[in-house]
Design an enzyme around this catalytic site. Structure first.
Site: not given
Length: 485
Positions: A128, A158, A233
């Site tokens: 993402h 992901d 992230s």
């Protein structure tokens, strides 16, 4: 005169002994020497103990944690006033004709973190973070910046793999065995929260095998209370040996900040995706060819289990590895290669991270007796050509992309147990299909009671639009009918 810690500790011991003797208490006997919790809290007895720090670990790992900058160009048409259709207004204001105006190009950017996992500059991050990116740059903690190529994108986990466009060697971090983690282990999270620069936070492993997080198709996460915030992230979660145990990927927060509940993708999954990138840039997962279901408390009681655990085989498909190995409906799978299986999510994680060409051992209960079934790990077959088509004709499907279903396509898009028919693989935002409510992974079963078997057949059917459209759409195992005029 400055006293050392050792001299101070010796003096405290003598003061304590003198006090005991003053109250008539002599030396302790053998049965009195059992340590209490208070006895185990020791004063540091050397400068080295006083200066205990995570700094050596951070010094080794920090150069391998990078900032990831992703950007993409978006073209939009700016709506203008209908008055500009008049030639007078166009000449006066210098505006083009037409109500949609001139297309404008805008650059969207995102910021995250990544981890260098090889000397040659291979970087692993979250999918993402770089989704739909046209350009990707990585910045090292010494402020050097490099362009990077996208090697692999895997939305289901992901995760994404990048390659720095520069000759190494680069500082990198090694993978740890994430299966050896235990609740309570100390971990460090390193990343770039809120874009403020590289930051290190410390915590413990709060839980393992967390499911129902809703981030990836494989719900199996390490939970930690190390502060993780937006921008972390793709960053590193490392253990006390300086090895990578997870990729930070999500937080549980109502405010947008860290609430002490963060989630990381286990290193075992990250290593699997990195290996796929090194072997050709495509993730190939083994195909079982069976449908599993969770064991509820009622099912556990019926099977005389002490607690709900494992997964039940609900269906076995013809021509599948499960069928060839002898797996049967109602078999209870409690472990994969010796690793306990608690629910369908943990089963999917354990099986999906196995390599093609190997064999996997299932621990199975059948009729109350335990046995081992060996499964041959092979890719899902493409039984029919996928024949991808973009539908542009006027119909409820305008703006959608459809594919013929096969075990291979079902495995790629995460459509469990459906191997025939036509599936929607993409829906353009703002299109007719989007407004109608069609979504990715929807299976088109019938139009006006006529079965849809292939993409070619679907394209032929929509060329002669009826007055009323009755669509039978399968979503999440249920068929719903949509009626449109």
């Amino acid at each position: 005169m400055r006293r050392t810690h050792a001299a101070l500790l010796t003096r405290l011991k003598w003061i304590g002994l003198a006090g005991l003797l003053a109250f008539g208490i002599g030396p302790a006997t053998a049965q009195d020497t059992q340590p209490t919790p208070a006895d185990l809290r020791l004063v540091p007895q050397s400068d080295a103990q006083v200066k205990l720090s995570f700094a050596p670990i951070v010094k080794d790992v920090a150069p391998a944690v990078v900032n990831v900058y992703a950007s993409r160009k978006v073209v939009r048409r700016q709506r203008v006033s209908p008055f500009f259709d008049d030639p007078f207004f166009r000449r006066f204001f210098g505006q083009p004709g037409g109500n949609m105006g001139r297309p404008q190009e805008r650059v969207q950017s995102s910021l995250g973190s990544g981890v260098i996992i090889s000397e040659s500059g291979t970087v692993i991050t979250n999918h993402h973070v770089i989704k739909d990116a046209d350009e990707v740059r990585v910045a090292l903690n010494d402020r050097r910046e490099f362009d990077a190529d996208i090697v692999l994108l895997d939305e289901r986990t992901d995760l994404a793999v990048l390659q720095i466009r520069e000759d190494g060697p680069f500082e990198h971090v090694a993978f740890a065995d994430s299966d050896s983690l235990a609740v309570g282990d100390i971990v460090l999270a390193i990343g770039n929260p809120f874009g403020v620069g590289q930051t290190v936070t410390q915590g413990i492993v709060s839980a393992l095998a967390r499911t129902q997080v809703g981030v990836t198709d494989y719900q199996f996460f390490i939970q930690t209370d190390a502060a993780i915030n937006p921008g972390n992230s793709g960053g590193a979660l490392v253990d006390m040996t300086g090895k990578l145990v997870g990729i930070n990927t999500a937080i549980f927060s109502r405010s947008g900040g860290s609430n002490g509940i963060g989630f990381a993708i286990p290193a075992h999954m990250a290593r699997f995706v990195a290996s796929a990138a090194a072997q050709g840039g495509k993730v190939q997962r083994p195909w079982l060819g069976a449908t599993v279901q969770a064991v509820t408390a009622e099912i556990a009681e019926a099977l005389s289990l002490d607690r709900p655990r494992g997964v039940l085989i609900a269906a076995v498909h013809e021509g599948s590895p499960a069928k060839a190995a002898g797996l049967a409906v109602s078999d209870l799978v409690v472990a994969v290669d010796g690793k306990e299986v608690l629910d369908p999510d943990s089963f999917g994680y354990r099986f999906a991270t196995k390599m093609i060409g190997e064999r996997s051992e299932f621990t199975v209960y059948r009729g109350g007796r335990q046995q081992t079934i060996s499964i041959n790990l092979q890719p899902a077959p493409e039984t029919v050509p996928r024949d991808t088509r973009e539908l542009t004709d006027y119909s409820p499907f305008e703006g959608s992309t459809v594919m013929n279903l096969s075990p291979a396509v079902s495995e790629e898009i995460g459509l469990e147990g459906v191997f025939e028919g036509v599936v929607i693989s993409d829906v353009a935002r703002g299109s007719t299909a989007d407004r109608v409510g069609l979504r990715e992974r929807d299976v088109i079963r019938a139009i006006n009671d006529r079965a849809v078997e292939t993409t070619r057949m679907l394209e032929t059917m929509i060329r002669t639009p009826p007055r009323v459209w009755r669509l039978d759409i399968e979503r999440d195992g249920r068929i719903s009918q949509i009626i449109l005029r």
